[in-house]
Design a protein around this motif. Sequence first.
Motif, PDB file in Angstrom:
ATOM      1  N   GLY A 178       0.825  -1.198   0.000  1.00  0.00           N
ATOM      2  CA  GLY A 178       0.000   0.000   0.000  1.00  0.00           C
ATOM      3  C   GLY A 178       0.862   1.252   0.000  1.00  0.00           C
ATOM      4  O   GLY A 178       2.098   1.187   0.055  1.00  0.00           O
ATOM      5  N   PRO A 179       0.234   2.418  -0.035  1.00  0.00           N
ATOM      6  CA  PRO A 179       1.002   3.671  -0.059  1.00  0.00           C
ATOM      7  C   PRO A 179       1.697   3.916   1.280  1.00  0.00           C
ATOM      8  O   PRO A 179       1.223   3.480   2.332  1.00  0.00           O
ATOM      9  CB  PRO A 179      -0.076   4.730  -0.322  1.00  0.00           C
ATOM     10  N   VAL A 180       2.827   4.574   1.212  1.00  0.00           N
ATOM     11  CA  VAL A 180       3.533   4.920   2.449  1.00  0.00           C
ATOM     12  C   VAL A 180       2.704   5.930   3.231  1.00  0.00           C
ATOM     13  O   VAL A 180       1.841   6.624   2.674  1.00  0.00           O
ATOM     14  CB  VAL A 180       4.934   5.498   2.155  1.00  0.00           C
ATOM     15  N   ARG A 181       2.977   6.030   4.528  1.00  0.00           N
ATOM     16  CA  ARG A 181       2.226   6.938   5.399  1.00  0.00           C
ATOM     17  C   ARG A 181       3.120   8.086   5.877  1.00  0.00           C
ATOM     18  O   ARG A 181       4.319   7.918   6.043  1.00  0.00           O
ATOM     19  CB  ARG A 181       1.679   6.181   6.605  1.00  0.00           C
ATOM     20  N   GLY A 182       2.483   9.196   6.078  1.00  0.00           N
ATOM     21  CA  GLY A 182       3.187  10.329   6.674  1.00  0.00           C
ATOM     22  C   GLY A 182       4.332  10.871   5.847  1.00  0.00           C
ATOM     23  O   GLY A 182       5.363  11.279   6.395  1.00  0.00           O
ATOM     24  N   LEU A 183       4.180  10.892   4.554  1.00  0.00           N
ATOM     25  CA  LEU A 183       5.240  11.428   3.692  1.00  0.00           C
ATOM     26  C   LEU A 183       5.387  12.936   3.943  1.00  0.00           C
ATOM     27  O   LEU A 183       4.412  13.695   3.857  1.00  0.00           O
ATOM     28  CB  LEU A 183       4.892  11.167   2.227  1.00  0.00           C
ATOM     29  N   HIS A 184       6.588  13.360   4.256  1.00  0.00           N
ATOM     30  CA  HIS A 184       6.801  14.776   4.537  1.00  0.00           C
ATOM     31  C   HIS A 184       8.246  15.183   4.248  1.00  0.00           C
ATOM     32  O   HIS A 184       9.134  14.332   4.137  1.00  0.00           O
ATOM     33  CB  HIS A 184       6.460  15.104   6.009  1.00  0.00           C
ATOM     34  N   VAL A 185       8.450  16.482   4.109  1.00  0.00           N
ATOM     35  CA  VAL A 185       9.779  17.042   3.867  1.00  0.00           C
ATOM     36  C   VAL A 185      10.479  17.236   5.206  1.00  0.00           C
ATOM     37  O   VAL A 185       9.902  17.759   6.166  1.00  0.00           O
ATOM     38  CB  VAL A 185       9.682  18.387   3.122  1.00  0.00           C
ATOM     39  N   VAL A 186      11.725  16.812   5.279  1.00  0.00           N
ATOM     40  CA  VAL A 186      12.536  17.003   6.476  1.00  0.00           C
ATOM     41  C   VAL A 186      13.295  18.313   6.309  1.00  0.00           C
ATOM     42  O   VAL A 186      14.147  18.458   5.414  1.00  0.00           O
ATOM     43  CB  VAL A 186      13.517  15.827   6.675  1.00  0.00           C
ATOM     44  N   ASP A 193      19.135  22.994  -3.713  1.00  0.00           N
ATOM     45  CA  ASP A 193      19.103  22.019  -4.798  1.00  0.00           C
ATOM     46  C   ASP A 193      18.828  20.594  -4.305  1.00  0.00           C
ATOM     47  O   ASP A 193      19.046  19.620  -5.031  1.00  0.00           O
ATOM     48  CB  ASP A 193      20.419  22.043  -5.567  1.00  0.00           C
ATOM     49  N   GLU A 194      18.354  20.440  -3.076  1.00  0.00           N
ATOM     50  CA  GLU A 194      18.148  19.098  -2.535  1.00  0.00           C
ATOM     51  C   GLU A 194      17.034  19.108  -1.495  1.00  0.00           C
ATOM     52  O   GLU A 194      16.965  20.017  -0.655  1.00  0.00           O
ATOM     53  CB  GLU A 194      19.445  18.588  -1.898  1.00  0.00           C
ATOM     54  N   VAL A 195      16.147  18.114  -1.568  1.00  0.00           N
ATOM     55  CA  VAL A 195      15.051  17.982  -0.610  1.00  0.00           C
ATOM     56  C   VAL A 195      15.120  16.605   0.027  1.00  0.00           C
ATOM     57  O   VAL A 195      15.265  15.595  -0.672  1.00  0.00           O
ATOM     58  CB  VAL A 195      13.678  18.173  -1.291  1.00  0.00           C
ATOM     59  N   ARG A 196      15.024  16.550   1.341  1.00  0.00           N
ATOM     60  CA  ARG A 196      15.023  15.276   2.064  1.00  0.00           C
ATOM     61  C   ARG A 196      13.595  14.918   2.453  1.00  0.00           C
ATOM     62  O   ARG A 196      12.842  15.759   2.961  1.00  0.00           O
ATOM     63  CB  ARG A 196      15.892  15.378   3.319  1.00  0.00           C
ATOM     64  N   LEU A 197      13.223  13.662   2.191  1.00  0.00           N
ATOM     65  CA  LEU A 197      11.884  13.170   2.502  1.00  0.00           C
ATOM     66  C   LEU A 197      11.952  12.078   3.549  1.00  0.00           C
ATOM     67  O   LEU A 197      12.949  11.359   3.652  1.00  0.00           O
ATOM     68  CB  LEU A 197      11.206  12.631   1.240  1.00  0.00           C
ATOM     69  N   ALA A 198      10.881  11.924   4.309  1.00  0.00           N
ATOM     70  CA  ALA A 198      10.764  10.846   5.294  1.00  0.00           C
ATOM     71  C   ALA A 198       9.337  10.325   5.271  1.00  0.00           C
ATOM     72  O   ALA A 198       8.405  11.050   4.887  1.00  0.00           O
ATOM     73  CB  ALA A 198      11.138  11.341   6.691  1.00  0.00           C
ATOM     74  N   TRP A 199       9.176   9.059   5.642  1.00  0.00           N
ATOM     75  CA  TRP A 199       7.833   8.461   5.654  1.00  0.00           C
ATOM     76  C   TRP A 199       7.816   7.251   6.584  1.00  0.00           C
ATOM     77  O   TRP A 199       8.857   6.752   7.019  1.00  0.00           O
ATOM     78  CB  TRP A 199       7.427   8.054   4.243  1.00  0.00           C
ATOM     79  N   GLU A 200       6.605   6.752   6.845  1.00  0.00           N
ATOM     80  CA  GLU A 200       6.415   5.546   7.635  1.00  0.00           C
ATOM     81  C   GLU A 200       6.000   4.409   6.708  1.00  0.00           C
ATOM     82  O   GLU A 200       5.460   4.627   5.622  1.00  0.00           O
ATOM     83  CB  GLU A 200       5.324   5.768   8.692  1.00  0.00           C
ATOM     84  N   ALA A 201       6.274   3.205   7.169  1.00  0.00           N
ATOM     85  CA  ALA A 201       5.937   2.029   6.342  1.00  0.00           C
ATOM     86  C   ALA A 201       4.435   1.944   6.112  1.00  0.00           C
ATOM     87  O   ALA A 201       3.642   2.390   6.938  1.00  0.00           O
ATOM     88  CB  ALA A 201       6.428   0.763   7.048  1.00  0.00           C
ATOM     89  N   PRO A 202       4.005   1.368   4.973  1.00  0.00           N
ATOM     90  CA  PRO A 202       2.559   1.237   4.693  1.00  0.00           C
ATOM     91  C   PRO A 202       1.907   0.243   5.647  1.00  0.00           C
ATOM     92  O   PRO A 202       2.569  -0.631   6.209  1.00  0.00           O
ATOM     93  CB  PRO A 202       2.538   0.723   3.256  1.00  0.00           C
ATOM     94  N   ASN A 203       0.596   0.391   5.834  1.00  0.00           N
ATOM     95  CA  ASN A 203      -0.144  -0.558   6.665  1.00  0.00           C
ATOM     96  C   ASN A 203      -0.113  -1.953   6.065  1.00  0.00           C
ATOM     97  O   ASN A 203      -0.047  -2.959   6.767  1.00  0.00           O
ATOM     98  CB  ASN A 203      -1.591  -0.103   6.825  1.00  0.00           C
TER      99      ASN A 203
END
Length: 208
Positions: A178-186, A193-203
């Motif tokens: 399934g889709p990842v959860r809580g996708l957000h920019v750190v 020139d660079e963006v860091r992303l973080a997320w939680e594992a899908p249900n």
Amino acid sequence: MAALSSGTFGSLDRSIAPDGEAITGPYLLALQVLGLAGLPKPRVLERSLSYELIVHAGGGAKRLRPRIPAPPTSTTSVTELAALVPEAWRGDILLLDERVSLRLAEPVAFFQVDVWEERLGIFDIGSKGPNRRHLGRCYVPLETKFNRRPCSWTIVSKEQDMDVGCLTCKYRLASPPGPVRGLHVVEEGTRVDEVRLAWEAPNNDGGS
């Protein structure tokens, strides 16, 4: 031991993820055949029997010609296999270790395995092909409770209308996660020139 007679099927309850989200295909069915038991023995003046297994699922099919004896890398012992088959068939156990995978476009309730035997006489060398016969078929339900669990399933002969043995196998059924959860920019470490992303594992991890 788990066993099904011909025509009795389970339902695919993996079509609903733990969070209630419907799962869509494709699916991957990874099958490991662990053994056969209770099948007819060689007759007098016959060599050891060979077998062919044809696995059908979701409109696709694959053939297996088991190596006899099983390769030394087999992870299952005859003693472990005996605990999974009916007592009447424990004296005729053939240990196998064969793997095959099939891609399924959509959920199916079961897969089936046709079991064929090939007999060859001791003196039939080169001049005659083996005597090939369809022993029977077994149906294996694709249900969560059987996923990754070794079970034995009855092989039923349609011609003789009787049980002729059993097949022991283990399967893994996986679907796209399934889709990842809580996708957000750190914010920390983010640059022009660079963006860091973080997320939680899908249900639902798809059974991987």
